[in-house]
Design an enzyme around this catalytic site. Structure first.
Site, mmCIF file in Angstrom:
data_model
loop_
_atom_site.group_PDB
_atom_site.id
_atom_site.type_symbol
_atom_site.label_atom_id
_atom_site.label_comp_id
_atom_site.label_asym_id
_atom_site.label_seq_id
_atom_site.Cartn_x
_atom_site.Cartn_y
_atom_site.Cartn_z
ATOM 1 N N HIS A 163 -10.059 -5.357 -3.166
ATOM 2 C CA HIS A 163 -8.813 -5.602 -2.785
ATOM 3 C C HIS A 163 -9.009 -6.070 -1.303
ATOM 4 O O HIS A 163 -9.707 -5.555 -0.454
ATOM 5 C CB HIS A 163 -7.748 -4.547 -3.002
ATOM 6 C CG HIS A 163 -8.382 -3.163 -2.493
ATOM 7 N ND1 HIS A 163 -9.536 -2.338 -3.224
ATOM 8 C CD2 HIS A 163 -8.446 -2.510 -1.421
ATOM 9 C CE1 HIS A 163 -9.740 -1.514 -2.680
ATOM 10 N NE2 HIS A 163 -9.125 -1.415 -1.364
ATOM 11 N N GLY A 186 -15.315 3.133 3.708
ATOM 12 C CA GLY A 186 -13.909 3.588 3.484
ATOM 13 C C GLY A 186 -13.405 3.064 2.002
ATOM 14 O O GLY A 186 -12.121 3.486 1.885
ATOM 15 N N GLN A 187 -14.058 2.554 1.196
ATOM 16 C CA GLN A 187 -13.713 2.186 -0.176
ATOM 17 C C GLN A 187 -13.289 3.447 -0.928
ATOM 18 O O GLN A 187 -14.104 4.239 -0.980
ATOM 19 C CB GLN A 187 -14.493 1.042 -0.912
ATOM 20 C CG GLN A 187 -13.752 0.550 -1.968
ATOM 21 C CD GLN A 187 -14.671 -0.827 -2.714
ATOM 22 O OE1 GLN A 187 -15.823 -0.812 -2.046
ATOM 23 N NE2 GLN A 187 -14.161 -1.159 -3.553
ATOM 24 N N ASP A 192 0.818 -1.396 -0.200
ATOM 25 C CA ASP A 192 0.034 0.057 -0.033
ATOM 26 C C ASP A 192 0.864 1.385 0.300
ATOM 27 O O ASP A 192 1.756 1.182 0.789
ATOM 28 C CB ASP A 192 -1.063 0.054 1.133
ATOM 29 C CG ASP A 192 -2.110 1.056 1.056
ATOM 30 O OD1 ASP A 192 -3.241 0.545 1.008
ATOM 31 O OD2 ASP A 192 -1.860 2.079 0.935
ATOM 32 N N ILE A 193 0.219 2.265 -1.108
ATOM 33 C CA ILE A 193 1.527 3.376 -0.878
ATOM 34 C C ILE A 193 1.319 4.283 0.359
ATOM 35 O O ILE A 193 2.189 4.953 0.493
ATOM 36 C CB ILE A 193 0.927 4.469 -2.179
ATOM 37 C CG1 ILE A 193 2.115 5.169 -2.913
ATOM 38 C CG2 ILE A 193 -0.322 4.861 -1.873
ATOM 39 C CD1 ILE A 193 1.480 5.749 -4.022
ATOM 40 N N HIS A 243 -6.955 -5.644 2.310
ATOM 41 C CA HIS A 243 -5.854 -5.151 2.893
ATOM 42 C C HIS A 243 -5.344 -6.148 3.850
ATOM 43 O O HIS A 243 -5.940 -6.815 4.800
ATOM 44 C CB HIS A 243 -6.297 -3.947 4.035
ATOM 45 C CG HIS A 243 -6.725 -3.046 3.123
ATOM 46 N ND1 HIS A 243 -5.967 -1.601 2.840
ATOM 47 C CD2 HIS A 243 -7.810 -2.801 2.438
ATOM 48 C CE1 HIS A 243 -6.825 -0.929 2.313
ATOM 49 N NE2 HIS A 243 -7.916 -1.464 1.887
HETATM 50 P P1 AMP Z 1 -9.650 1.524 -0.057
HETATM 51 O O1 AMP Z 1 -9.651 2.686 0.701
HETATM 52 O O2 AMP Z 1 -10.214 0.221 0.993
HETATM 53 O O3 AMP Z 1 -10.351 1.458 -1.471
HETATM 54 O O4 AMP Z 1 -7.941 0.910 -0.243
HETATM 55 C C1 AMP Z 1 -7.441 1.689 -1.295
HETATM 56 C C2 AMP Z 1 -5.984 1.515 -0.890
HETATM 57 O O5 AMP Z 1 -5.189 1.806 -1.912
HETATM 58 C C3 AMP Z 1 -5.365 2.579 0.152
HETATM 59 O O6 AMP Z 1 -5.150 2.065 1.303
HETATM 60 C C4 AMP Z 1 -4.594 3.458 -0.684
HETATM 61 O O7 AMP Z 1 -3.377 3.984 0.119
HETATM 62 C C5 AMP Z 1 -4.180 2.463 -1.659
HETATM 63 N N1 AMP Z 1 -3.448 2.983 -2.874
HETATM 64 C C6 AMP Z 1 -3.763 4.220 -3.404
HETATM 65 N N2 AMP Z 1 -3.116 4.542 -4.404
HETATM 66 C C7 AMP Z 1 -2.226 3.375 -4.672
HETATM 67 C C8 AMP Z 1 -1.029 3.060 -5.271
HETATM 68 N N3 AMP Z 1 -0.634 3.813 -6.409
HETATM 69 N N4 AMP Z 1 -0.169 2.180 -4.955
HETATM 70 C C9 AMP Z 1 -0.439 1.187 -3.969
HETATM 71 N N5 AMP Z 1 -1.680 1.604 -3.134
HETATM 72 C C10 AMP Z 1 -2.260 2.449 -3.526
#
Ligand code: AMP
Length: 114
Positions: free
Chosen positions: A100, A93-94, A31-32, A102
């Site tokens: 995906h 929170g999506q 995760d970024i 976590h």
């Molecule tokens: P969600 O909020 O459950 O949809 O999770 C989306 C996740 O994607 C968040 O935890 C972000 O930090 C992560 N995210 C967004 N952009 C990127 C990226 N370019 N590379 C890796 N993770 C990312």
């Protein structure tokens, strides 16, 4: 404008990511914006929008995603202590509408979550 999800762009290498695992139907990357020392996202390559859009045909795939994340957590030394989260829908929170999981580990996690 492209309808591709961010995670499809990562799968296609159009957006960079720290990829830890990949096979024909799944990908896992860091995760970024990590919320724990270990924070890995595991996604199906097919862009299922959210868990509530999955079907009975996805059951094996969903199980595989869990096992991939568990295996990566184990490889990182967190085999016994990790949390799995799926945010389903914006109120949960999506933010990326490509299913995906976590996987979080490496610190004490509190309950209930925020
Ligand atoms: P969600 O909020 O459950 O949809 O999770 C989306 C996740 O994607 C968040 O935890 C972000 O930090 C992560 N995210 C967004 N952009 C990127 C990226 N370019 N590379 C890796 N993770 C990312």
């Amino acid at each position: 404008m492209s309808n591709e999800t961010l995670f499809e762009k990562i799968i296609k290498r159009d957006v960079p990511a720290d990829i830890l695992y990949e096979d024909v139907e799944a990908i896992a990357f860091k995760d970024i914006n990590p919320q724990a020392p270990f924070h890995v996202l595991v996604c199906p390559k097919v862009p299922i929008k959210m868990l509530s859009n999955s079907t009975a045909e996805d059951e094996n795939l969903l199980g595989r995603l869990m096992r991939i994340g568990a295996s990566l957590a184990k490889d990182a030394g967190f085999g016994e202590n990790f949390r799995v989260v799926i945010n389903n829908g914006s109120d949960a929170g999506q933010t990326v509408f490509h299913l995906h999981l976590h996987f979080l580990a490496g610190r004490k996690l509190v309950w209930p979550p925020g």
